[in-house]
Design an enzyme around this catalytic site. Sequence first.
Site, PDB file in Angstrom:
ATOM      1  N   GLU A 315       0.819  -1.215   0.000  1.00 50.21           N
ATOM      2  CA  GLU A 315       0.000   0.000   0.000  1.00 50.21           C
ATOM      3  C   GLU A 315       0.852   1.264   0.000  1.00 50.21           C
ATOM      4  OE1 GLU A 315      -4.117  -1.428   2.051  1.00 50.21           O
ATOM      5  OE2 GLU A 315      -2.557  -0.802   3.446  1.00 50.21           O
ATOM      6  N   ASP A 389      -8.523  -9.210   3.828  1.00 49.04           N
ATOM      7  CA  ASP A 389      -8.325  -8.050   4.699  1.00 49.04           C
ATOM      8  C   ASP A 389      -9.414  -7.955   5.751  1.00 49.04           C
ATOM      9  OD1 ASP A 389      -7.343  -5.698   5.758  1.00 49.04           O
ATOM     10  OD2 ASP A 389      -8.124  -4.420   4.180  1.00 49.04           O
ATOM     11  N   GLU A 417     -13.067  -2.939  11.546  1.00 46.54           N
ATOM     12  CA  GLU A 417     -13.073  -2.027  10.399  1.00 46.54           C
ATOM     13  C   GLU A 417     -14.188  -2.357   9.416  1.00 46.54           C
ATOM     14  OE1 GLU A 417     -10.103  -1.159   6.584  1.00 46.54           O
ATOM     15  OE2 GLU A 417      -9.365  -2.224   8.353  1.00 46.54           O
TER      16      GLU A 417
END
Length: 714
Positions: A315, A389, A417
Amino acid sequence: MVMACAPRAKSQDAVVEDGYDLWLRYRALPAGERLDEYREALRSMAIDTTSPTRKIAADELRRALGGLIGREPELVAGGAESRASIVIGTPSSSPLIAGLGISANLERAGTEGFVIDVVQVIDNRKWRLSDASRRYIVIAANTNIGLLHGTFAFIRQLQTGRTLRKLYIESAPRISRRILNHWDNLDRTVERGYAGKSIWEWDALPDTVSPRIIDYARANASIGINGTVLTNVNANATVLTAPYLAKVKAIADALRPYGIRVYLTARFSAPIDIGKLATADPLDENVRRWWKEKSEEIYRAIPDFGGFLVKANSEGQPGPQDYHRTHADGANMLADAVASHEGIVIWRAFVYSNEVPVDRIRQAYDEFTPLDGQFRPNVMVQVKNGPLDFQPREPFHPLFGAMPKTPLALELQVTKEYLGQDTHLAYLAPLFKEVLDADTWRPGEGSTVAKVIDGSLDHHRLSAIAGVANIGSDRNWTGSHFNQANWYAFGRLAWDYTLSAGDIADEWIRATLTHDSTVVSTVRSMMLGSREALVNYMTPLGLVHIMGRNHHYGPGPWVEGGGRADWTAVYYHRADTLGIGFDRTSTGSNAVAQYAPHVRDIFASRATVPDEYLLWFHRVGWNERMRSGRTLWNELVYRYSAGVDSARAMEREWNTVAPKVDTLRAREIGDFLEIQAKEAKWWRDAALSYFQTFSRQPFPPGVEPPAHPLDFYL
């Protein structure tokens, strides 16, 4: 200096139940036989308080008994252990414990474990007691930290109302490093944080350490967490400068008596960012020297510094591949820098390149398996529970069955998340257990992920488990009261992954909310069903990553475009008029081949793949029949609707028991459950309205239709 904690309220009625006390609230136990037993048995204690950690244990037990049974135990003077009801000590600090003959028991306890026993001592011999005999409760350990863990375990027995008769507990952690990963930035923002600012008040440090940090240490020690990474994996090299290391030292000094080590994230480009070097090449001698000198500087300030956690070449983060080096080259350079101090390097396997391949979930396996056996002995590779993820549900990561020569750490996300963040109730112990109990079948049956990460399967010395923290400056610590349970569950499972999700929920409810049996049974049922309910109304049948872009809150199955295909929902669900799902079998990306043959064959076959992973591994036509007999379209409608029904049921169930819980927390929990029920229907209606444009099929009879047309949700 460390600021003193605020005085405790004289009356429990004066304490505002706002969630700050977590599971250490120590409110009065209900009247009855158990309370009478405790009051009779727990009158005095003997413990040498000359050690800071032993003093913490003594203070904690006095605080707990003062709240739970209404009377703090008398602290018996040194040399008078025989007059005490409770004896806490190591063989070197307690003559009574030294004479018990429990060396074999303590050997099994190791450096952090403990033994709790009920004994009678006559002529230095240990005898089992009959119910009529006088009881001595002994909390014994090899170290002061073990005593602290044992003290908290004993308090847990009281909080959960267990009898002291014939009590015996022998416990040692199954995983040696049990670490919280804080994704906290130096400006006190928190990436994927939903509970306020970072608790690390950098501006006040090092002169003032907030009392909140002491309470943070208490909470972690009580569930066996022994490490904390203070800074975000998207790292800022500034934390490695001298002024910030002084601040880190102040935190480390405050946490040390509680058995908690500090770790830091290392930005790979730090030699350039703060070291004024022209390169960060891990094979450059100047770079290697810089990291060695920086590590020495850290250890001079923090002798028990745990080591570095690194996110590299992922990332957009810098890493060794910028210099055409491998992950092993980068990790080994840092490992050499900390090796003389027994420090470790934890290298994250969450990597994916800027070029989008045929299937993103293949990348970590493809990059790391060729490096197995090339890492230094003090390097661990930290692997997320699933290959994507932190989704509401993923199959276990194939790396857990593919790197026998490298110690692997499991990375779990506590902060939710993708699971409703602070608003939705999603008790994560079932998710954690799902991956820990998953069988990799490498080298054969029984090769669970838990046995991989505890080092026992491949005889590794290092073992670790990490949880991405959900902790912030909100008064209740975690943004919502039920989110506290996930912090608690992570710690309890990190210590002993054989515990059941139900037993952990029961402990948490009794310690945190109430002992009322109706509340306990109702809330336990809510908690145990909550994650499956959320999977149903968000991502049933193996769907993943169909949340809103960037913020990951709310439905977004229509998300497409932007800089990367694999940051879109359509990349993962691939819906069209023929069907839906990502083919990861041999006719597609063949990601299924990354698993051991037995697991591969189960996932690759439509006849054996669990429904929960169907669309993760297979592309399925809308009219194909499921095990239920329903078509895929009707099954999708059924699952989404079941999730909504479950969310509504949780709201109703809470309302039946809320009057038995303190007013503030009852209202705040009820408000969030109301939001969850409404947003579950938002998820269902938005997702099904979108997928219906491809299936072109009506909703089955009797199913509540979406409240609005698709345009409303886009």
